[in-house]
Design an enzyme around this catalytic site. Structure first.
Site, PDB file in Angstrom:
ATOM      1  N   TRP A  26      -3.181   3.300  -5.967  1.00 55.28           N
ATOM      2  CA  TRP A  26      -4.458   3.981  -6.271  1.00 55.28           C
ATOM      3  C   TRP A  26      -4.518   4.696  -7.606  1.00 55.28           C
ATOM      4  CZ3 TRP A  26      -2.841   6.745  -1.358  1.00 55.28           C
ATOM      5  CH2 TRP A  26      -2.774   5.833  -0.293  1.00 55.28           C
ATOM      6  N   ASP A  31       0.828  -1.216   0.000  1.00 58.38           N
ATOM      7  CA  ASP A  31       0.000   0.000   0.000  1.00 58.38           C
ATOM      8  C   ASP A  31       0.865   1.270   0.000  1.00 58.38           C
ATOM      9  OD1 ASP A  31      -2.436   1.334  -0.033  1.00 58.38           O
ATOM     10  OD2 ASP A  31      -3.282   0.172   1.616  1.00 58.38           O
ATOM     11  N   ASP A  42     -10.205   3.330  -3.804  1.00 63.88           N
ATOM     12  CA  ASP A  42     -10.893   2.142  -3.279  1.00 63.88           C
ATOM     13  C   ASP A  42     -12.301   2.002  -3.847  1.00 63.88           C
ATOM     14  OD1 ASP A  42      -8.617   2.013  -1.791  1.00 63.88           O
ATOM     15  OD2 ASP A  42      -9.640   1.847   0.146  1.00 63.88           O
TER      16      ASP A  42
HETATM   17  C1  GLA Z   1      -6.097   1.302   1.372  1.00 61.48           C
HETATM   18  C2  GLA Z   1      -6.229   0.282   0.253  1.00 61.48           C
HETATM   19  C3  GLA Z   1      -7.348  -0.687   0.589  1.00 61.48           C
HETATM   20  C4  GLA Z   1      -7.058  -1.371   1.920  1.00 61.48           C
HETATM   21  C5  GLA Z   1      -6.848  -0.328   3.013  1.00 61.48           C
HETATM   22  C6  GLA Z   1      -6.355  -0.958   4.302  1.00 61.48           C
HETATM   23  O1  GLA Z   1      -7.229   2.115   1.436  1.00 61.48           O
HETATM   24  O2  GLA Z   1      -6.468   0.910  -0.961  1.00 61.48           O
HETATM   25  O3  GLA Z   1      -7.504  -1.654  -0.428  1.00 61.48           O
HETATM   26  O4  GLA Z   1      -5.933  -2.190   1.784  1.00 61.48           O
HETATM   27  O5  GLA Z   1      -5.898   0.650   2.614  1.00 61.48           O
HETATM   28  O6  GLA Z   1      -6.130  -0.019   5.301  1.00 61.48           O
END
Ligand code: GLA
Length: 459
Positions: free
Chosen positions: A193, A159, A211
């Site tokens: 992202w 991440d 997300d």
């Molecule tokens: C980010 C990621 C999600 C998830 C969360 C966990 O938002 O994009 O897919 O892994 O973190 O905290």
């Protein structure tokens, strides 16, 4: 029959096609060389349904359910723990799993998952802390990659929280190198992202969007962003529009069928996000439809694209086998609020003349069509098709005398009626057949003189 199109639309289609060809040829062909994820990874991840409530018990139960509820047969294999499994770093710098939630540690969990024939995935972050505030891997890339390898981890989602934007590429590359040097094959899932051009050379998959949420607007929004990046996808390197929400309750069954179909059309990773222990039959039928999964898992790994758009009505095409091959997966997608007819013209999908059409949700051969196919598509629904080029049908008279022997060519797996006439005006049915092979013989017992005519018609 072939549909005539106005010149303007034809020119637009040709221009779009040229742009796609140019994009394809200018796309980077560089890719991570770990030999993994040659088809889009299939598995499950804890985040969409359970958030930070992960535990050894949950992960084991989900692995059990993946085996007993038919998901393994459908091709799913990764069980991925998302954020909140970590608690601290030990004195030696080694990451420690939360001792209350994971009392036996991650290695024991990996052994359990492996004993069921599955693979284990884990989550970390390039920053000091994960998005959920747990210890990140920033500055600990090598020790973490080595630890994951020792534990038997098979997949890492990495991440992008709590880190400097300027070091993003370098940070992801550090972990990528550490994984490559860890001695264990570990699929590398970049979660930053949005797409960056260095990603195909660094990870096996990369998030192209923010997300996903469990609603129609979020789902189609992610689909639209991901759709622009088709040139970068291929075996070992996949655009990731985020994990599936199918079965989590925020969309209708029709919308979930569209969500799943469109992820398969885009060759997206199929990472389930629902509770596998209590999946309804309707949702299971979506998630385990082998014919639709087959689109996603096609070895050529070509990401499908939107080839026609008219307001809310869209046609998408994913070539199967090769870019210029004769078999295409086609999705007719209705984003509108009322049912509508959607037409796919063979010219939209690089075919001409005749094709056989199979409905991949109804599991039915629909027959033999010339030039186009039309279906009524429900609001927010999809019709998923497999369209294969076919030879034009032909009938030949065999020189066997009377009764007349004919050989039919070019129609297989479709129902066809042979008609006969003596004056080309009054046609009588001779027989109806759904031949399995492309050439088959038939007999006209009433043909007593040679001046008879024969023709094919589709029922
Ligand atoms: C980010 C990621 C999600 C998830 C969360 C966990 O938002 O994009 O897919 O892994 O973190 O905290």
């Amino acid at each position: 029959m072939m549909t005539k199109r106005p010149l303007g639309r034809l020119i637009r289609t040709i221009c779009l096609g040229l742009l796609q060809v140019i994009a394809w040829h200018t796309a980077p062909v560089l890719a991570l060389t770990n030999g993994l994820a040659l088809t889009p990874p299939m598995g499950w991840n804890s985040w969409n349904k359970f958030g930070i409530n992960v535990s050894e018990v949950l992960i084991k139960e989900m692995a059990d359910a993946m085996v007993t509820n038919g998901f393994v047969e459908a091709g799913y294999q990764y069980i991925n723990i998302d954020d909140a499994w970590q608690s601290s770093r030990g004195a030696n710098g080694v990451i420690v799993a939360d001792p209350t939630r994971f009392p036996n540690g991650i290695k024991a969990l990996a052994d359990y998952v492996h004993a069921e024939g599955l693979k284990l995935g884990i989550y970390s972050d390039r920053g000091t802390q994960t998005c959920g505030g747990h210890p990140g891997s920033g500055g600990h890339e090598v020790v973490d990659a080595d630890t994951y390898a020792q534990w038997g981890v098979d997949y890492l989602k990495y991440d992008n929280c709590n880190a400097s934007p300027s070091s993003q590429q370098a940070d992801y590359q550090k972990m990528g190198n550490a994984l490559l040097n860890s001695g264990r094959p570990i699929v590398y899932s970049i979660c930053a992202w949005q797409f960056q051009s260095w990603m195909p050379n660094c990870g096996n998959l990369w998030r192209t969007t923010m997300d996903i949420r469990d609603n129609w607007q979020s789902m189609v929004g992610n689909m639209d962003s991901n759709a622009t990046l088709s040139a970068y996808a291929g075996p070992g390197r996949w655009n990731d529009p985020d994990m599936l929400e199918v079965g989590n309750g925020g969309m209708t069954t029709t919308e979930y069928r569209s969500h799943f179909t469109m992820w398969c059309m885009m060759g997206a990773p199929l990472i389930l996000g629902n509770d596998l222990r209590s999946t309804s039959q309707a949702i299971k039928d979506i998630l385990t439809n082998g014919e639709v999964i087959g689109i996603d898992q096609d070895a050529a790994g070509i990401q499908g694209t939107r080839v026609k758009k008219s307001g809310n009505l869209e046609v998408w095409c994913k070539p199967l086998g090769s870019t210029n091959g004769t078999t295409k997966a086609v999705a007719l997608l209705n984003r509108g609020t009322v049912p509508a007819n959607i037409v796919v013209n063979w010219s939209n999908i690089g075919l001409s003349d005749y094709g056989t059409v199979r409905d991949l949700w109804a599991h039915q051969e629909l027959g033999f069509f010339n030039g186009s196919f039309t279906a009524v598509v429900p609001s927010h629904g999809v019709v998923a098709l497999r369209i294969a080029a076919a030879n034009p049908p032909r009938l030949a008279v065999l020189p066997n005398g009377l009764p007349l022997h004919l050989r039919a060519y070019g129609v297989s797996n479709a129902t066809i009626v042979v008609q006969t006439s003596t004056n080309r005006a009054d046609w009588l049915p001779l027989l109806t057949n759904t031949p399995a092979s492309d050439a088959w013989d038939l007999l006209d017992p009433n043909a007593t003189e040679p001046q008879k005519f024969y023709r094919f018609v589709m029922p």
